[in-house]
Design a protein around this motif. Structure first.
Motif, mmCIF file in Angstrom:
data_model
loop_
_atom_site.group_PDB
_atom_site.id
_atom_site.type_symbol
_atom_site.label_atom_id
_atom_site.label_comp_id
_atom_site.label_asym_id
_atom_site.label_seq_id
_atom_site.Cartn_x
_atom_site.Cartn_y
_atom_site.Cartn_z
ATOM 1 N N THR A 108 29.881 -2.955 31.385
ATOM 2 C CA THR A 108 29.864 -1.843 32.343
ATOM 3 C C THR A 108 28.467 -1.284 32.600
ATOM 4 O OG1 THR A 108 30.342 -0.294 30.544
ATOM 5 C CG2 THR A 108 32.228 -1.152 31.806
ATOM 6 N N THR A 109 27.483 -1.721 31.809
ATOM 7 C CA THR A 109 26.111 -1.261 32.009
ATOM 8 C C THR A 109 25.591 -1.859 33.317
ATOM 9 O OG1 THR A 109 25.754 -1.170 29.627
ATOM 10 C CG2 THR A 109 23.791 -1.173 31.023
ATOM 11 N N PRO A 110 25.039 -1.035 34.203
ATOM 12 C CA PRO A 110 24.590 -1.546 35.512
ATOM 13 C C PRO A 110 23.525 -2.636 35.389
ATOM 14 C CG PRO A 110 24.588 0.850 35.488
ATOM 15 C CD PRO A 110 24.837 0.396 34.068
ATOM 16 N N ARG A 111 23.620 -3.614 36.259
ATOM 17 C CA ARG A 111 22.646 -4.690 36.372
ATOM 18 C C ARG A 111 21.955 -4.586 37.719
ATOM 19 N NH1 ARG A 111 25.495 -4.991 31.730
ATOM 20 N NH2 ARG A 111 25.340 -6.971 30.682
ATOM 21 N N THR A 112 20.701 -5.031 37.773
ATOM 22 C CA THR A 112 19.944 -5.080 39.022
ATOM 23 C C THR A 112 19.727 -6.546 39.361
ATOM 24 O OG1 THR A 112 18.830 -3.001 38.509
ATOM 25 C CG2 THR A 112 17.787 -4.421 40.157
ATOM 26 N N ALA A 113 20.080 -6.941 40.574
ATOM 27 C CA ALA A 113 19.930 -8.328 40.999
ATOM 28 C C ALA A 113 18.477 -8.620 41.370
ATOM 29 C CB ALA A 113 20.833 -8.615 42.191
ATOM 30 N N VAL A 114 17.957 -9.722 40.857
ATOM 31 C CA VAL A 114 16.625 -10.217 41.198
ATOM 32 C C VAL A 114 16.713 -11.741 41.253
ATOM 33 C CG1 VAL A 114 15.357 -8.297 40.161
ATOM 34 C CG2 VAL A 114 15.847 -10.305 38.801
ATOM 35 N N PRO A 115 15.898 -12.379 42.086
ATOM 36 C CA PRO A 115 15.915 -13.839 42.098
ATOM 37 C C PRO A 115 15.465 -14.384 40.735
ATOM 38 C CG PRO A 115 14.811 -12.986 44.053
ATOM 39 C CD PRO A 115 15.026 -11.826 43.131
ATOM 40 N N PRO A 116 16.130 -15.412 40.227
ATOM 41 C CA PRO A 116 15.674 -16.018 38.975
ATOM 42 C C PRO A 116 14.237 -16.511 39.110
ATOM 43 C CG PRO A 116 17.842 -16.842 39.571
ATOM 44 C CD PRO A 116 17.329 -16.063 40.745
ATOM 45 N N GLY A 117 13.496 -16.473 38.005
ATOM 46 C CA GLY A 117 12.132 -16.964 38.012
ATOM 47 C C GLY A 117 11.280 -16.260 36.983
#
Length: 124
Positions: free
Chosen positions: A65-74
């Motif tokens: 349930t902890t929020p995640r932030t989307a970023v391109p892998p790399g």
């Protein structure tokens, strides 16, 4: 501990001057902004490899349930800086210290200090 930054595979630990839940700003950029290297009272850089496409900003809390932030892998370079150390009380309970993490696609660099506050109050 004295550098307020540590790394391990897939994670960067940002140290704080107080043992409290403190404000952290995450700033994800598409390129490096050279102006961040002298901002704040202390600053450091480190590299981070992101494989999942998501990052967590948390005080050791990785629950689903902890929020995640989307970023391109790399590969990314992270610049951390903190301000407000001069506002921290002697008992290290009160203060207006804040923490900022700037992340951009870049090389995996070893953790290193760019600017050190002269009297860093290390948590005890």
């Amino acid at each position: 501990m004295n550098n307020l930054i540590a790394t391990t595979d897939g994670a960067i630990g940002v140290g704080t001057a107080r043992r409290r839940t403190l404000p952290v700003t995450l700033d994800i950029r598409t390129e490096h902004l050279k102006t961040t290297s002298t901002t704040g009272t202390t600053s450091a850089e480190a590299g981070l490899r992101i494989t999942s496409g998501r990052i967590v900003v948390s005080k050791l809390d990785y629950r689903p349930t902890t929020p995640r932030t989307a970023v391109p892998p790399g590969n990314y370079t992270a610049h951390t800086y903190a301000t407000g150390f001069d506002t921290i009380s002697d008992d290290r309970i009160d203060g207006n210290d804040t923490y900022h993490v700037v992340l951009w696609p870049g090389p995996i660099v070893e953790p290193h200090v760019l600017k050190r506050y002269p009297h860093l109050p290390i948590p005890g």
